[in-house]
Write a protein that holds these residues in place. Structure first.
Motif, mmCIF file in Angstrom:
data_model
loop_
_atom_site.group_PDB
_atom_site.id
_atom_site.type_symbol
_atom_site.label_atom_id
_atom_site.label_comp_id
_atom_site.label_asym_id
_atom_site.label_seq_id
_atom_site.Cartn_x
_atom_site.Cartn_y
_atom_site.Cartn_z
ATOM 1 N N GLY A 405 35.035 29.952 30.703
ATOM 2 C CA GLY A 405 34.554 30.218 31.962
ATOM 3 C C GLY A 405 33.037 30.014 31.757
ATOM 4 N N GLU A 406 32.509 30.010 30.518
ATOM 5 C CA GLU A 406 31.054 30.043 30.171
ATOM 6 C C GLU A 406 31.028 29.977 28.582
ATOM 7 N N PRO A 407 30.079 29.518 28.212
ATOM 8 C CA PRO A 407 29.676 29.325 26.731
ATOM 9 C C PRO A 407 29.953 30.874 26.039
ATOM 10 N N ASP A 429 38.064 29.048 21.897
ATOM 11 C CA ASP A 429 37.167 28.878 23.344
ATOM 12 C C ASP A 429 37.641 27.496 23.770
ATOM 13 N N THR A 430 38.047 27.739 25.184
ATOM 14 C CA THR A 430 38.612 26.665 25.748
ATOM 15 C C THR A 430 37.542 26.232 26.860
ATOM 16 N N GLN A 433 37.373 22.789 33.791
ATOM 17 C CA GLN A 433 36.679 23.130 35.077
ATOM 18 C C GLN A 433 37.770 23.108 36.151
ATOM 19 N N THR A 434 37.534 23.615 37.496
ATOM 20 C CA THR A 434 38.604 23.474 38.599
ATOM 21 C C THR A 434 38.980 21.961 38.881
ATOM 22 N N ASP A 521 28.126 19.260 32.756
ATOM 23 C CA ASP A 521 27.745 20.108 31.540
ATOM 24 C C ASP A 521 27.172 19.327 30.416
ATOM 25 N N ARG A 536 25.753 24.140 31.977
ATOM 26 C CA ARG A 536 25.448 23.215 33.006
ATOM 27 C C ARG A 536 23.999 22.304 32.912
ATOM 28 N N ASN A 542 26.287 29.723 36.381
ATOM 29 C CA ASN A 542 27.561 30.357 35.854
ATOM 30 C C ASN A 542 27.310 31.734 35.881
ATOM 31 N N ARG A 547 31.145 29.779 39.293
ATOM 32 C CA ARG A 547 30.093 28.690 39.613
ATOM 33 C C ARG A 547 29.405 29.290 40.811
HETATM 34 C C1 WTA Z 1 31.782 26.267 32.601
HETATM 35 C C2 WTA Z 1 36.691 27.395 34.582
HETATM 36 C C3 WTA Z 1 31.049 26.745 28.321
HETATM 37 C C4 WTA Z 1 31.271 25.055 32.497
HETATM 38 C C5 WTA Z 1 37.904 27.167 33.956
HETATM 39 C C6 WTA Z 1 32.009 24.142 33.657
HETATM 40 C C7 WTA Z 1 32.521 26.680 29.989
HETATM 41 C C8 WTA Z 1 32.590 25.421 34.463
HETATM 42 C C9 WTA Z 1 33.635 26.926 29.400
HETATM 43 C C10 WTA Z 1 33.802 25.415 35.276
HETATM 44 C C11 WTA Z 1 33.472 27.000 27.892
HETATM 45 C C12 WTA Z 1 34.267 26.401 31.593
HETATM 46 N N1 WTA Z 1 32.333 26.877 27.302
HETATM 47 N N2 WTA Z 1 31.416 26.629 29.525
HETATM 48 N N3 WTA Z 1 34.590 27.282 27.091
HETATM 49 N N4 WTA Z 1 34.803 26.836 30.363
HETATM 50 N N5 WTA Z 1 32.725 26.734 31.285
HETATM 51 O O1 WTA Z 1 35.450 25.437 37.674
HETATM 52 O O2 WTA Z 1 29.994 25.123 33.072
HETATM 53 O O3 WTA Z 1 35.362 27.810 37.517
HETATM 54 O O4 WTA Z 1 31.626 23.183 34.165
HETATM 55 O O5 WTA Z 1 36.543 26.488 35.935
HETATM 56 O O6 WTA Z 1 32.362 26.777 33.587
HETATM 57 O O7 WTA Z 1 34.074 26.275 36.203
HETATM 58 P P1 WTA Z 1 35.241 26.623 36.966
#
Ligand code: WTA
Length: 671
Positions: A405-407, A429-430, A433-434, A521, A536, A542, A547
């Motif tokens: 979801g975020e770094p 760490d995965t 994105q949507t 990103d 981003r 985020n 988002r």
């Molecule tokens: C951020 C969530 C860093 C990123 C699955 C992406 C991440 C956005 C990571 C998508 C991660 C998601 N490390 N940033 N492991 N995972 N992001 O669409 O900015 O809700 O573009 O999907 O979350 O968010 P979304």
């Protein structure tokens, strides 16, 4: 058999085939169908890209149940084809996703637990077997049909994370309707605009939700939303609580009261591999949220495959993705992937700190969760509350800990590894994105424990050709550098379009860097070509993994009669990852009481978007810093909001450079 050759290399740079094979034995039988020259992860990854048809075709044949086999793996769509881009996978194949997620497991193993619904009420969970889910899904599918829902129709959801939500999602898949799940924290206006955008005739909701002990009146919000769009024909209400709600005899149907009147058998609709499966809204840097559309076969295949491989999921594992079902993480790794793999999946309705910060640990102990998948923001929140909350719980069931979801910052990663995982678990760490549908960059949880590098997503997953570009769109040598993260080739679980606006899809994702999918990103790669996502690079903030488009918040603020102009930026926040900072200028005639105006603006954002989009700080300034051509210089505002006063960069194009000092001084006073 493939030759097992160990290539020694320095710290984590190569995963050798011997390491892969030990790990993949049960989960990846297809490995034997690939060339014997493959000796490492890198080789297999390269193969999956260069021979993508063979790679994905083999998996799709083995892993999915088809009514009619596909006759072509991929239509060869190219990102550079801005005129006609339309990616298709498993062409002419016919299947039904609900059959893959439910029927085939119900037939083999009806008593296996499919869902473990961890209710908000501490200590209470409910199990749903595959047989029970099969029946619930079919009854619900028949109920939807009786309301006139047909293949291709859109059904809006405004639901808590609970078993009924999953049954309803599966029911939609069964009859070929698209669910459009709207996170139940959105305001009635946000819900209304999503119902309207997709022209949903049916809304599924609950009378109430409970989160952290607090009652949330979902049905009431739906009623307010549909007042704005009376085209909604029926509201199907699930009674999550015994409390009364306002019943509209013309439209409302109480699910609990009618469900048993419907048959527990429902013929699955025969779907084309490229028919839409569902849609889900997400925020971008401009305009209103986009309804991304995911298709059937590609989405389910890659979701299930990545779930098995990246999370090292074994068939008897209990998978604990503790997200809300209303986001893509919930769709893919709570619902579709674990069910397609015949697993047991946890639906977590509560909050990590309710009734106290032991909630996750008590749940893990009671449900014997094997894989935990949460966002860094929850990890940071739990760190703040102290380690004693974990101490008395037995977390020995845990094998793997995932983050999304975020770094993830180093402190959070190490705490996860040492305190939660007790150095026994793999940490992954995965990044995804949507739009991507399933995970795209993640370490494989195999090899020696120290082969996973702290706070890094590391390896593009099979079939994912990730590259870094410079600002002009040139590919960078992926070694010890950073750049804009882009993907070079379509992959099966990629969203196919934006509902009702394919041109916007192309403009948003394919036009910025022709020939590539633009992720929005930035990323760093190290000497071993491993990725670390930095966040981003566009105007999306985020906040705790959610988002938020800055433009969306600005549009709402600008509606206020107090405000002349606003600029919203993100700033680093201890627990949330990023916070929201709003710089605003007032109208000349504004009758100004700062506290009062802030209160009103906060309420406005909450009512128009959602609570999580409310700015943490407001700063009233005389003017926004603009270039001579009238563009707001956001970089300057971001630096001020982040306390980086010495990193303003080139400000010579500003119309009035003295504004920086004024804004900085006001900012220092505010903090
Ligand atoms: C951020 C969530 C860093 C990123 C699955 C992406 C991440 C956005 C990571 C998508 C991660 C998601 N490390 N940033 N492991 N995972 N992001 O669409 O900015 O809700 O573009 O999907 O979350 O968010 P979304």
């Amino acid at each position: 058999m493939l030759r097992l050759k160990c290539i020694s290399d320095k710290f984590g740079s190569r995963l050798t085939l011997i390491q892969l094979r030990t790990f993949l034995t049960a989960k990846f039988p297809e490995l034997d169908e690939f060339p014997k020259s493959i000796k490492s992860y890198d080789d297999l990854h390269k193969y999956s890209i260069e021979n993508s048809d063979h790679f994905w075709g083999t998996l799709a044949k083995n892993r999915l149940d088809w009514f009619k086999p596909f006759n072509k793996v991929n239509n060869g769509a190219k990102f550079g084809d801005l005129e006609n881009y339309n990616s298709q996978w498993f062409l002419d194949g016919k299947l039904n996703v609900s059959v893959n997620c439910v029927d085939r497991h119900y037939q083999k193993n009806p008593n296996k637990v499919a869902l473990l619904w961890e209710k908000d009420e501490p200590g209470f969970h409910e199990s749903v077997t595959y047989e029970q889910l099969y029946k619930m899904m079919n009854k619900m599918a028949n109920l939807l049909k009786s309301c006139g829902v047909q293949k291709g129709d859109r059904v809006a959801f405004y639901m808590p994370t609970c078993s009924m939500t999953v049954a309803c999602m599966m029911a939609c898949a069964r009859i070929g309707a698209l669910h459009s799940v709207v996170f139940a924290g959105f305001s009635s206006e946000s819900l209304a605009s999503r119902i309207n955008d997709a022209n949903c005739k049916i809304v599924i909701t609950a009378n109430q939700a409970i989160r952290g002990g607090k009652i949330i009146n979902l049905k009431k919000t739906v009623d307010e939303a549909i007042k704005l769009y009376p085209s909604v024909k029926n509201v199907l209400v699930y009674k999550r609580t015994e409390n009364k709600f306002e019943f509209n005899a013309e439209k409302d149907i109480v699910i609990d009261e009618v469900l048993d009147q419907f048959s527990s058998e429902c013929q699955p609709e025969i779907m084309d591999a490229n028919d839409p499966l569902f849609m889900l809204y997400t925020s971008g840097s401009t305009g209103k949220p986009k309804g991304l559309v995911h298709a059937q076969a590609g989405y389910i295949l890659q979701s299930a495959f990545s779930h098995q491989i990246a999370f090292n999921f074994e068939k008897d594992d209990v998978f604990g993705c503790l997200a809300d079902v209303g986001w893509i993480t919930g769709h893919t790794y709570i619902v579709y992937a674990p069910l397609c793999n015949g697993g047991t999946t946890v639906l977590f309705e509560s909050s990590p700190i309710y009734p106290n910060p032991s909630r996750y640990w008590e749940t893990i102990q009671r449900l014997k969760i094997n894989q935990l998948y949460i966002a860094p923001t929850s990890i940071r929140l739990l760190i703040k509350n102290g380690d004693e909350w974990l101490k008395k719980y037995d977390l020995s069931s845990l094998k793997l800990l995932g983050s999304v979801g975020e770094p993830i910052n180093h402190e959070a990663w190490h705490w996860y590894d040492e305190v939660v995982g007790q150095k026994r678990c793999k940490i992954i760490d995965t990044w995804w994105q949507t739009e991507t549908g399933s995970l795209m960059i993640a370490p494989l949880p195999c090899g020696k424990n120290d082969q996973i590098k702290p706070a890094m997503a590391m390896r593009p997953f099979f079939g994912i050709d990730a590259v870094l570009l410079d600002e002009k769109g040139n590919e960078k040598e992926p070694k010890n550098t950073e750049g804009i993260l882009c993907i070079k080739k379509p992959w099966p679980s990629m969203a196919r379009t934006i509902y009702g606006d394919h041109q916007r899809f192309i403009n948003t994702y394919l036009r910025p860097y022709p020939g590539y999918y633009f992720t929005g990103d930035g990323s760093h790669v190290d000497n071993d070509r491993h990725f670390q996502i930095t966040g981003r690079v566009d105007d999306v903030i985020n906040v705790s993994g959610h988002r938020i488009g800055t433009a969306e918040v600005e549009d709402v603020l600008d509606e206020s009669h107090h405000i002349s102009e606003s600029a919203v930026v993100g700033f680093p926040h201890d627990t949330l990852g990023e916070g929201i900072f709003a710089f605003v200028t007032l109208r000349n005639d504004a009758d100004f009481n700062e506290e009062q105006v802030v209160k009103e603006l906060k309420a406005l954002v909450k009512s128009k978007i959602a609570g999580y989009a409310v700015p943490h700080y407001f700063l009233f300034v005389s003017n926004l810093p603009k270039t001579r051509s009238g563009k707001i210089m956001r970089r300057v505002l971001r630096n001020i909001a982040s306390n980086k006063f010495d990193e303003m960069g080139d400000t010579s194009t500003l119309f009035d450079p003295s504004l920086i000092d004024e804004i900085t001084a006001k900012y220092k006073k505010l903090k």
